[in-house]
Design a protein around this motif. Sequence first.
Motif, PDB file in Angstrom:
ATOM      1  N   HIS A 174       0.857  -1.088   0.095  1.00  0.00           N
ATOM      2  CA  HIS A 174      -0.017  -0.016  -0.093  1.00  0.00           C
ATOM      3  C   HIS A 174       0.887   1.011   0.002  1.00  0.00           C
ATOM      4  CE1 HIS A 174      -2.951  -3.024   1.426  1.00  0.00           C
ATOM      5  NE2 HIS A 174      -3.907  -2.190   0.953  1.00  0.00           N
ATOM      6  N   ILE A 175       0.489   2.290  -0.980  1.00  0.00           N
ATOM      7  CA  ILE A 175       1.253   3.274  -0.956  1.00  0.00           C
ATOM      8  C   ILE A 175       0.278   4.411  -0.512  1.00  0.00           C
ATOM      9  CG2 ILE A 175       2.473   5.055  -2.264  1.00  0.00           C
ATOM     10  CD1 ILE A 175       3.461   2.736  -4.025  1.00  0.00           C
ATOM     11  N   ASN A 176       0.550   5.362   0.479  1.00  0.00           N
ATOM     12  CA  ASN A 176      -0.170   6.339   1.042  1.00  0.00           C
ATOM     13  C   ASN A 176      -1.620   5.874   1.389  1.00  0.00           C
ATOM     14  OD1 ASN A 176       1.781   8.418   0.982  1.00  0.00           O
ATOM     15  ND2 ASN A 176       1.561   8.720  -1.124  1.00  0.00           N
ATOM     16  N   GLY A 177      -1.726   4.803   1.852  1.00  0.00           N
ATOM     17  CA  GLY A 177      -3.129   4.158   2.076  1.00  0.00           C
ATOM     18  C   GLY A 177      -3.806   3.377   1.111  1.00  0.00           C
ATOM     19  N   ALA A 178      -3.265   3.656  -0.183  1.00  0.00           N
ATOM     20  CA  ALA A 178      -4.133   2.860  -1.296  1.00  0.00           C
ATOM     21  C   ALA A 178      -3.155   1.426  -1.828  1.00  0.00           C
ATOM     22  CB  ALA A 178      -4.083   3.908  -2.431  1.00  0.00           C
ATOM     23  N   TYR A 179      -3.990   0.759  -2.242  1.00  0.00           N
ATOM     24  CA  TYR A 179      -3.373  -0.653  -2.544  1.00  0.00           C
ATOM     25  C   TYR A 179      -3.036  -0.405  -3.948  1.00  0.00           C
ATOM     26  CZ  TYR A 179      -3.521  -5.254  -5.070  1.00  0.00           C
ATOM     27  OH  TYR A 179      -3.235  -6.340  -5.736  1.00  0.00           O
ATOM     28  N   ALA A 180      -1.603  -0.798  -3.787  1.00  0.00           N
ATOM     29  CA  ALA A 180      -0.913  -0.756  -5.051  1.00  0.00           C
ATOM     30  C   ALA A 180      -0.125  -2.032  -5.653  1.00  0.00           C
ATOM     31  CB  ALA A 180       0.446   0.078  -4.821  1.00  0.00           C
ATOM     32  N   GLY A 181      -0.260  -3.027  -5.063  1.00  0.00           N
ATOM     33  CA  GLY A 181       0.051  -4.645  -5.705  1.00  0.00           C
ATOM     34  C   GLY A 181       0.234  -5.628  -4.677  1.00  0.00           C
ATOM     35  N   GLN A 182       0.418  -6.732  -5.180  1.00  0.00           N
ATOM     36  CA  GLN A 182       0.671  -7.945  -4.406  1.00  0.00           C
ATOM     37  C   GLN A 182       1.381  -9.096  -4.968  1.00  0.00           C
ATOM     38  OE1 GLN A 182      -3.965  -9.017  -4.677  1.00  0.00           O
ATOM     39  NE2 GLN A 182      -2.802 -10.775  -3.671  1.00  0.00           N
ATOM     40  N   ARG A 183       1.808  -9.971  -4.147  1.00  0.00           N
ATOM     41  CA  ARG A 183       2.552 -11.039  -4.853  1.00  0.00           C
ATOM     42  C   ARG A 183       2.452 -12.022  -3.853  1.00  0.00           C
ATOM     43  NH1 ARG A 183       4.589 -11.271 -10.049  1.00  0.00           N
ATOM     44  NH2 ARG A 183       5.787 -13.044 -10.480  1.00  0.00           N
ATOM     45  N   PRO A 184       1.890 -13.377  -4.017  1.00  0.00           N
ATOM     46  CA  PRO A 184       1.484 -14.277  -3.168  1.00  0.00           C
ATOM     47  C   PRO A 184       2.866 -15.308  -2.943  1.00  0.00           C
ATOM     48  CG  PRO A 184      -0.345 -14.307  -4.645  1.00  0.00           C
ATOM     49  CD  PRO A 184       0.648 -13.481  -5.178  1.00  0.00           C
ATOM     50  N   TYR A 185       3.422 -15.351  -4.099  1.00  0.00           N
ATOM     51  CA  TYR A 185       4.618 -16.325  -4.029  1.00  0.00           C
ATOM     52  C   TYR A 185       5.799 -15.696  -3.315  1.00  0.00           C
ATOM     53  CZ  TYR A 185       7.675 -20.333  -5.227  1.00  0.00           C
ATOM     54  OH  TYR A 185       8.623 -21.578  -5.412  1.00  0.00           O
ATOM     55  N   GLY A 186       6.395 -16.238  -2.211  1.00  0.00           N
ATOM     56  CA  GLY A 186       7.464 -15.649  -1.303  1.00  0.00           C
ATOM     57  C   GLY A 186       8.951 -15.460  -2.007  1.00  0.00           C
ATOM     58  N   TYR A 187       8.891 -16.288  -3.278  1.00  0.00           N
ATOM     59  CA  TYR A 187      10.255 -16.399  -3.809  1.00  0.00           C
ATOM     60  C   TYR A 187      10.451 -15.464  -5.130  1.00  0.00           C
ATOM     61  CZ  TYR A 187      10.823 -19.760  -0.279  1.00  0.00           C
ATOM     62  OH  TYR A 187      10.769 -20.491   0.919  1.00  0.00           O
ATOM     63  N   SER A 188       9.556 -14.921  -5.506  1.00  0.00           N
ATOM     64  CA  SER A 188       9.500 -14.178  -6.996  1.00  0.00           C
ATOM     65  C   SER A 188       9.958 -12.570  -6.645  1.00  0.00           C
ATOM     66  CB  SER A 188       8.224 -14.466  -7.558  1.00  0.00           C
ATOM     67  OG  SER A 188       7.882 -15.559  -8.029  1.00  0.00           O
ATOM     68  N   HIS A 189      10.360 -12.107  -7.495  1.00  0.00           N
ATOM     69  CA  HIS A 189      10.828 -10.544  -7.541  1.00  0.00           C
ATOM     70  C   HIS A 189       9.697  -9.979  -8.250  1.00  0.00           C
ATOM     71  CE1 HIS A 189      12.391 -11.048 -11.503  1.00  0.00           C
ATOM     72  NE2 HIS A 189      12.589  -9.621 -11.547  1.00  0.00           N
ATOM     73  N   PHE A 190       9.179  -8.876  -7.772  1.00  0.00           N
ATOM     74  CA  PHE A 190       8.285  -8.386  -8.487  1.00  0.00           C
ATOM     75  C   PHE A 190       8.118  -6.746  -8.546  1.00  0.00           C
ATOM     76  CE2 PHE A 190       6.942  -8.825  -4.115  1.00  0.00           C
ATOM     77  CZ  PHE A 190       6.095  -7.803  -3.677  1.00  0.00           C
ATOM     78  N   THR A 191       7.379  -5.889  -9.150  1.00  0.00           N
ATOM     79  CA  THR A 191       7.523  -4.485  -9.032  1.00  0.00           C
ATOM     80  C   THR A 191       6.093  -4.096  -9.011  1.00  0.00           C
ATOM     81  OG1 THR A 191       7.262  -4.564 -11.578  1.00  0.00           O
ATOM     82  CG2 THR A 191       9.672  -4.430 -10.690  1.00  0.00           C
ATOM     83  N   VAL A 192       5.941  -3.051  -8.205  1.00  0.00           N
ATOM     84  CA  VAL A 192       4.644  -2.169  -8.171  1.00  0.00           C
ATOM     85  C   VAL A 192       4.723  -0.942  -8.669  1.00  0.00           C
ATOM     86  CG1 VAL A 192       3.401  -1.368  -6.186  1.00  0.00           C
ATOM     87  CG2 VAL A 192       4.279  -3.448  -5.963  1.00  0.00           C
ATOM     88  N   ASP A 193       3.957  -0.277  -9.559  1.00  0.00           N
ATOM     89  CA  ASP A 193       3.881   0.902 -10.069  1.00  0.00           C
ATOM     90  C   ASP A 193       3.338   1.854  -8.952  1.00  0.00           C
ATOM     91  OD1 ASP A 193       4.592   0.178 -12.440  1.00  0.00           O
ATOM     92  OD2 ASP A 193       2.636   0.002 -13.448  1.00  0.00           O
ATOM     93  N   ALA A 194       4.182   2.844  -8.554  1.00  0.00           N
ATOM     94  CA  ALA A 194       3.929   3.693  -7.625  1.00  0.00           C
ATOM     95  C   ALA A 194       3.124   5.112  -8.078  1.00  0.00           C
ATOM     96  CB  ALA A 194       5.120   4.041  -6.743  1.00  0.00           C
ATOM     97  N   ASP A 195       3.411   5.473  -9.376  1.00  0.00           N
ATOM     98  CA  ASP A 195       2.943   6.996  -9.922  1.00  0.00           C
ATOM     99  C   ASP A 195       1.764   7.406  -9.390  1.00  0.00           C
ATOM    100  OD1 ASP A 195       4.697   5.421 -11.567  1.00  0.00           O
ATOM    101  OD2 ASP A 195       4.557   6.643 -13.409  1.00  0.00           O
TER     102      ASP A 195
END
Length: 816
Positions: free
Chosen positions: A97-118
Motif C-alpha cells: 500500500h502506498i499512502n493508504g492505497a492498494y498498489a500491488g501484491q505477490r503471493p509467492y514468497g520467492y518471486s521478485h516483482f515490481t509495483v507501479d507507484a506513480d
Amino acid sequence: MIRTSFNDGWQTRRKVNFFAELVGPAAPFQPVDLPHDAMISEDRVPPDEGATIEGGAGAYFPGGAFEYRKTFFVSEELSGKRILFEFEGVYRDATVHINGAYAGQRPYGYSHFTVDADAYLRYGQDNEIRVEARAHQDSRWYTGAGIYRNVWMLTGETVRIAPDGLRVTTLEMEGERAVVEVATRLLNDSIALHSLDLTVGILDSSGNAVAQDTTRVTVLPNEYAMARSRVYLPEARRWDVDSPHLYSCSITLSKAGEVVDADSVTFGIRSLQLEPDRGLRINGRSIKLRGACIHHDNGPLGAATYARAEERRVQILKEAGFNAIRMSHHPMSKAMLDACDRHGMLVVDEAFDMWTSAKSSFDYSLHFPEWWERDVESMVAKDYNHPSVIMYSIGNEIPESGSAVGAAWGRKLAEKIRSVDSSRYVTNAINGHLAVMSELAAQREKLQKEEDGAGINTLMADEADPADGISASDLVTERTAESFSILDVAGMNYADSRYALDRDAFPNRITLGTESFPTRIDHTWRLVEQYSHVIGDFTWTGWDYLGEVGIGRPLHATSPDNSRGAIGAPFPYLLAGCGDIDITGHRRPASYYREIVFGLRTVPYIAVQPPETHGKTFIGSPWAWSGSIASWTWPGWESKPVTVEVYTDADEVELLLNGNRVGRASAGPDHRFRAHFDLPYEPGELCAVGYRKGVETGRCRLASAQGPVTLTAQADRPVLTTTLGDLGFVSLTLTDPQGTCWTGVDRPVCVEVSGTGDLIALGSADPQPVERFDAAECPTYDGRALAIVRPAAAGKIHIRATATGCEAAETTITVE
C-alpha cells in the motif's frame, strides 16, 4: 531506469488488528534496515504451546503476520516520471500500500516483482509505503518472513528501458569468434511517438571496450518496441566453471544527444550441448555435475539475503568440490546468481515445491493456478543473463507427476519456460515413490499412521532400499513416462536404481540425480561415472539449514533389536543436520569423504566417532552421518574405546597413535573409501597413512589439544566495503596454544562490537540451541561459534569476544 537502494529507514512490527488499536495503545514499530527476516528474532515455541509453521518443519517458529512501513520524500522534479518499487523477495502473501492505497501484491514468497507507484505518490511531500507479509503452515522448511531481500526504487521517463528489459544471447561460437544478440525492450507510456538512438557497448572483465553498435528505434505511443543488435566478438573468452570470464553490456538510450535512459548487465559466452552418449557439454567439454542442493536460509542470519553471505556460501561449496547448486525448492536470489557467475558455479534454478496438490495446510498451491505463469516469467527474467544457469526445474517431488493431469501441467510449465528462454534445459525433480503413492495402499496406510507428520521423508527413510526398488518398478516406469518425456533432462530424486534400466528402456532419456542420500554418494557417484546419460548428482544437502529438524541427526539404538530411527526431532531442535557443511560454514567429515569420492582429494581424512556412542547400533536415517568429527580431543574418556574412521581412495590405510602402529586395513573404492579402527583413547597424535600398491599416497594427522584454553577471533576478510550487502564473518574458536581446537570444553562466548559496524548475528552449529541468533552471547559447539558484523560506514570495526577462563580475543576489520 535509475535504480536506487530502498533498504534503509524501515520500521516493522507484528501485524496489528486495526480495530484493536482503536480502543487500546498502538503496538510500537521497531526500526530496521533491509534485508530483514521478521521470524528469526522470534522466540521458538514447542508445538503444544502454539508453534504454527508445521512444527519441526519450520524449526518451531511461531510464524504470523508482519507489517513494514517507510516514510520517504518525493521531489516535485519527479512529477511526470515513472516510479516503480522492485521487491526481490517478500515472504509471503505480500501486499503493498502506498499512502493508504492498494498498489500491488505477490503471493509467492520467492518471486521478485515490481509495483507501479506513480498514481499514489504525493510530489513535494512525504509519502508512506506499507508492506504486509505472512507465514503460516505454508512450507516444509524454515522460510523466514517479511522483506528478506533487497528493495529498489526505479525512476525513469515515460519512454524508457523496461525493468529486466535487457537480454544478451550467444547466437554463434566458432573458435575464438562469437556472435552475441542484445535484445532491449523499450516502453513508451506517452501519447507521442518517440524515435531514439540506442547504443550498445560491450566491455571485457578488464573494462576494455570490445564491441559497440548504435541503432535508431521508434516506439509508438502507448506501445513497446524490441530492439535487437548483433554484436561480433572476434576474440571472445568463454565462461566456464574453471575460468568464469564475464563481460558487461551497457545500453544507452538518447534523443537529440541527451541521455534518456541507461542500463547494464553482466553476461558470459558459453555453449551447452546435451546427448545421451556424451552427456552434458559446456563449450564442447563433457562435465559431470557434482551438485549440492541447498535451501535459501543463511543460518544465523535466517532468511535475510545479504550479497556477501550468498557469495561466501558459493565459495565454500566450490572449495569443497561442488561445481553445481540446485536451489531447493524455489528460485535463487539475484545475489547468489551473481556469485555463481563470478566463481564458476553451475545452477539448476527451481520454480516450485508444489503445484495444485498441497504439501502443507496453507501453501502456495492455493495460488498456483492463478499465479504460476507470472512466477515462471519472473524466474526466467531474473536468470536470463546469468551464464551459471544451465537448467530450470519446474518442480520438486510433485505428487501429480504420476498422473495424466500432472503430466499435462508439467507440459504447460515446460513450454512456458521454453517460450521465454529456449537457451537452457528443463528438468523436474520427480520422486517415483511419491508419484505412485496412491497405488501403494500398504505404504500409504503406514504413512498416515506416522505421528511425527514427517510424511514422505519418514517413509523413504524407513525403507530407503525398497523405495529405490519402487522407483525402478514397472508401475513407476509407466506412471512417470509422460512426465519425463516432456523434459530435456529427467530429474530423479532417490532413484539411482533407474539409471541402468533407463539406458535400455529409454535410450534418448538423459538423467540427472536431482536429490540423493549423502550416505550413499560412493555408490551413486560410481553410477554417474559409469553411465554417459547420467549427467550428475545433487546431494541432500550441501549446506545445513533451518527446519526439517533432525532428519540428519545421528541416532543410536538403546538396545541391539531397536533398528528404526525416527525422522524429525523434538523441540528445541533447530537444524536439519544433514549438510556436508554446517550453518557456520565449517566443513564436516562428510564433505571430505565426498571430495575423496569425487576424485578431488588424495590425502586421507580422519574422523572420530564420539566415545559415548561406542558399541551402540547406529539407526540414523539415510541422510545422517555417523556423528564423527575431526578431533582427537576427548577429555574424560582416557583408556575408553573409541571408533576412528579413515576416508581414503588408497588401497590400504595404516593408523598410527603416537608413532605406534594401531593397525592396517583395506580401503579405497572396493571398501567404500573408508576403514574403521577401534582403539582405546589416548591423548597425543593420530596419523593415517594411505598406500597404493605399497607406495605411500599421503598422510593425515589429528593432534589432541593440550594446555590452557584460548579464545581466538579470526575475520574472513580484513577489509570490508560500504557496498550494499557486504558483511564480515568472524570465526570464534577455543584452541590450545598451538592452535588445535578444544572440542570438549564448550563454554559461552560474549561478543561486543564497536566502531563503524554492528553485530547482526551470533551462533554456532549446535543442532538444538536455546539462544536466539540476535543475542550477544552463545555457547560454542565443538569449540566453535560465528559472529557476523555489518559495516555501517567507512572506518574500523572492533570485535571483542570473551569466554569464561580465557583472555579476551580481539580483531579489527577495516571498512572502506
